[in-house]
Design an enzyme around this catalytic site. Structure first.
Site, PDB file in Angstrom:
ATOM      1  NE  ARG A  32      -4.329  -1.556   1.595  1.00  0.00           N
ATOM      2  CZ  ARG A  32      -5.179  -2.159   2.396  1.00  0.00           C
ATOM      3  NH1 ARG A  32      -4.950  -2.179   3.692  1.00  0.00           N
ATOM      4  NH2 ARG A  32      -6.255  -2.728   1.917  1.00  0.00           N
TER       5      ARG A  32
ATOM      6  N   GLY B  54     -12.699  -8.235  -1.639  1.00  0.00           N
ATOM      7  CA  GLY B  54     -12.545  -9.283  -0.619  1.00  0.00           C
ATOM      8  C   GLY B  54     -11.194  -9.965  -0.693  1.00  0.00           C
TER       9      GLY B  54
ATOM     10  N   GLY C 212     -13.504  -3.847   0.037  1.00  0.00           N
ATOM     11  CA  GLY C 212     -14.894  -3.401   0.209  1.00  0.00           C
ATOM     12  C   GLY C 212     -15.271  -2.313  -0.782  1.00  0.00           C
TER      13      GLY C 212
HETATM   14  P1  AMP Z   1     -14.820 -14.008   0.088  1.00  0.00           P
HETATM   15  O1  AMP Z   1     -14.118 -13.146   1.102  1.00  0.00           O
HETATM   16  O2  AMP Z   1     -16.295 -13.988   0.180  1.00  0.00           O
HETATM   17  O3  AMP Z   1     -14.292 -13.788  -1.298  1.00  0.00           O
HETATM   18  O4  AMP Z   1     -14.476 -15.516   0.508  1.00  0.00           O
HETATM   19  C1  AMP Z   1     -13.192 -16.025   0.503  1.00  0.00           C
HETATM   20  C2  AMP Z   1     -13.158 -17.284   1.322  1.00  0.00           C
HETATM   21  O5  AMP Z   1     -14.018 -18.260   0.770  1.00  0.00           O
HETATM   22  C3  AMP Z   1     -11.794 -17.921   1.359  1.00  0.00           C
HETATM   23  O6  AMP Z   1     -11.275 -17.848   2.653  1.00  0.00           O
HETATM   24  C4  AMP Z   1     -12.054 -19.363   0.919  1.00  0.00           C
HETATM   25  O7  AMP Z   1     -11.360 -20.314   1.697  1.00  0.00           O
HETATM   26  C5  AMP Z   1     -13.534 -19.510   1.137  1.00  0.00           C
HETATM   27  N1  AMP Z   1     -14.093 -20.592   0.302  1.00  0.00           N
HETATM   28  C6  AMP Z   1     -13.976 -20.753  -1.016  1.00  0.00           C
HETATM   29  N2  AMP Z   1     -14.571 -21.888  -1.429  1.00  0.00           N
HETATM   30  C7  AMP Z   1     -15.076 -22.479  -0.318  1.00  0.00           C
HETATM   31  C8  AMP Z   1     -15.786 -23.692  -0.093  1.00  0.00           C
HETATM   32  N3  AMP Z   1     -16.083 -24.500  -1.098  1.00  0.00           N
HETATM   33  N4  AMP Z   1     -16.138 -23.976   1.179  1.00  0.00           N
HETATM   34  C9  AMP Z   1     -15.830 -23.144   2.194  1.00  0.00           C
HETATM   35  N5  AMP Z   1     -15.158 -21.985   2.043  1.00  0.00           N
HETATM   36  C10 AMP Z   1     -14.782 -21.654   0.790  1.00  0.00           C
END
Ligand code: AMP
Length: 403
Positions: A41, A361, A384
């Protein structure tokens, strides 16, 4: 579509000006040693700072770091290590004010000469920052005569230094180079992406992506869904998902989204198969099942080989790609293959002359971990903030400069 005309640094001179720059120096620090563990950053803010210094300005930098209580100084959230690192990166001394409000700060700012840099202490030590307090914004504004916002990471916050302060500079407020880059790319994605345009959306939960999906429904040709959120869609469509991650209270929403995409003629692809585990552990037993027929006791952790092949086919014929969210539990090596393969396919779209964007994210963490960042056209620095932009929301930090 937003016009940035007259709101960018362009090649104007800042001779004799004292420029207040809101940066995003919210860097990770090692808990024990307090050392900066990743200075990305800080590096990303350098082009704007250098541009202003080269343009003849004295530069006053402002940022937050972490989430202090807002009741005064807390050593673990001090920006002092940032001042030191910044000095090294700029190869010039950086003045640092130990407090935002002291007379020393005011006099250092007043006496600052062209080519000199002052970094203020963590703005969030003062409650007025996150409250968007007008008096605090007025105080900050009194230190300089031009305002530049280069903190895309906090552009979705209506804080004193990110939005309110801009009111005091009706004719002298600009986007920094990083903000300009982010906005230009996001506008391109949302308003002028070349077709076919494919969105690849993964991550843990549908709930955090509902508004993004709704806003994209009228813009993309294909929606590829992976990650934990895919199982809520598969269950909503009548599949059996075993012990996979599911948001029971979002089954109706998932159905509505699927209907909405069908109505708009967007192809929505769910993973045909999944690499499943018998527990949430890298060392768990692994087995590939059709995603609609995952037995009890097994959970989908990554997209399977058939899904990779089908998604790759769609990506091979895409000219623009937006990627948000990993396609599996990429942090565990045994379940990172789907994210890696799809990431590589997206990289190939760039190679073929297409336009590819990633952000929001955890996506950037996945891209960096898998070494894919260099293969994409645009890697957003905002988590975000990028998601809110993709949701079609107006960001206070952007609107304040445009106003
Ligand atoms: P996000 O912040 O919503 O983009 O989510 C990211 C997180 O989703 C990561 O920490 C991944 O480990 C988790 N993730 C991805 N696929 C799966 C899955 N099939 N089951 C559980 N967690 C998942």
């Amino acid at each position: 579509m937003i016009s940035l005309e007259g709101k960018t640094l362009g090649n104007q001179s800042f001779e004799g000006k004292k420029v207040l720059v809101r940066c995003d120096f919210n860097v990770p620090l090692d808990k024990a040693s307090g050392e900066i563990t990743d200075d990305t950053r800080i590096r990303e803010s350098l082009p704007t700072i250098r541009r202003l210094l080269d343009g003849g300005a004295a530069v006053i930098l402002m940022s937050h770091l972490g989430r202090p209580a807002g009741t005064g100084f807390e050593p673990q959230f001090s920006l002092a290590p940032v001042a030191e690192r910044l000095g090294k990166l700029l190869s010039r001394p950086v003045h640092f004010s130990n407090d935002v409000f002291t007379e020393v700060t005011v006099s250092t700012a007043r006496d600052l000469q062209a080519g000199e840099v002052l970094l203020l202490e963590n703005l969030r030590f003062i409650k007025g920052e996150t409250k968007g307090d007008e008096a605090f914004a007025a105080y900050l504004a009194s230190l300089g005569n031009v305002y530049v916002n280069d903190a895309f990471g906090t552009a979705h916050r209506s804080h004193a230094s990110t939005a309110v302060i801009a009111r005091f500079f009706p004719d002298d407020k600009y986007f920094g180079l990083l903000m300009e880059h982010e906005i230009t790319n996001l506008e391109r994605l949302l308003h002028s992406a070349e077709r076919p345009f494919t969105a690849v959306i993964g991550g843990a939960k549908v709930s955090s992506k509902i508004d993004v999906l709704k806003n994209l429904s009228g813009k993309v040709d294909n929606l590829v869904v992976g990650g934990g959120m895919a199982y809520t869609f598969v269950k909503a469509a009548g599949g059996k998902i075993g012990n996979s991650l599911v948001e029971e209270d979002k089954l109706d929403t998932a159905k509505e989204i699927m209907e909405e995409f069908a109505k708009k003629g967007v192809q929505l692809l769910l993973p045909e198969d999944s690499v499943c585990a018998d527990r949430f552990d890298n060392a768990a037993d692994r087995k590939v099942f059709p995603t609609r027929e995952i037995p009890d006791g097994w959970m989908g952790m990554d997209i399977g080989p058939a899904a990779v092949a089908r998604f790759s086919e769609v990506l091979a014929s895409s000219k623009s790609v937006l990627w948000n969210g990993p396609l599996g539990v990429f942090e565990m090596e045994n379940f990172s293959e789907g994210t890696l393969q799809i990431g590589r396919c997206i990289g190939k779209v760039t190679e073929r002359g297409g336009y590819t964007a990633v952000g929001g994210g955890d996506s950037v963490a996945a891209v960096n971990k898998l070494g894919l960042a260099e293969t994409l056209s645009y890697v957003s620095t905002g988590g975000g903030a990028m998601l809110e932009y993709l949701e079609g929301k107006k960001l206070p930090g952007v609107e304040a400069i445009l106003a």
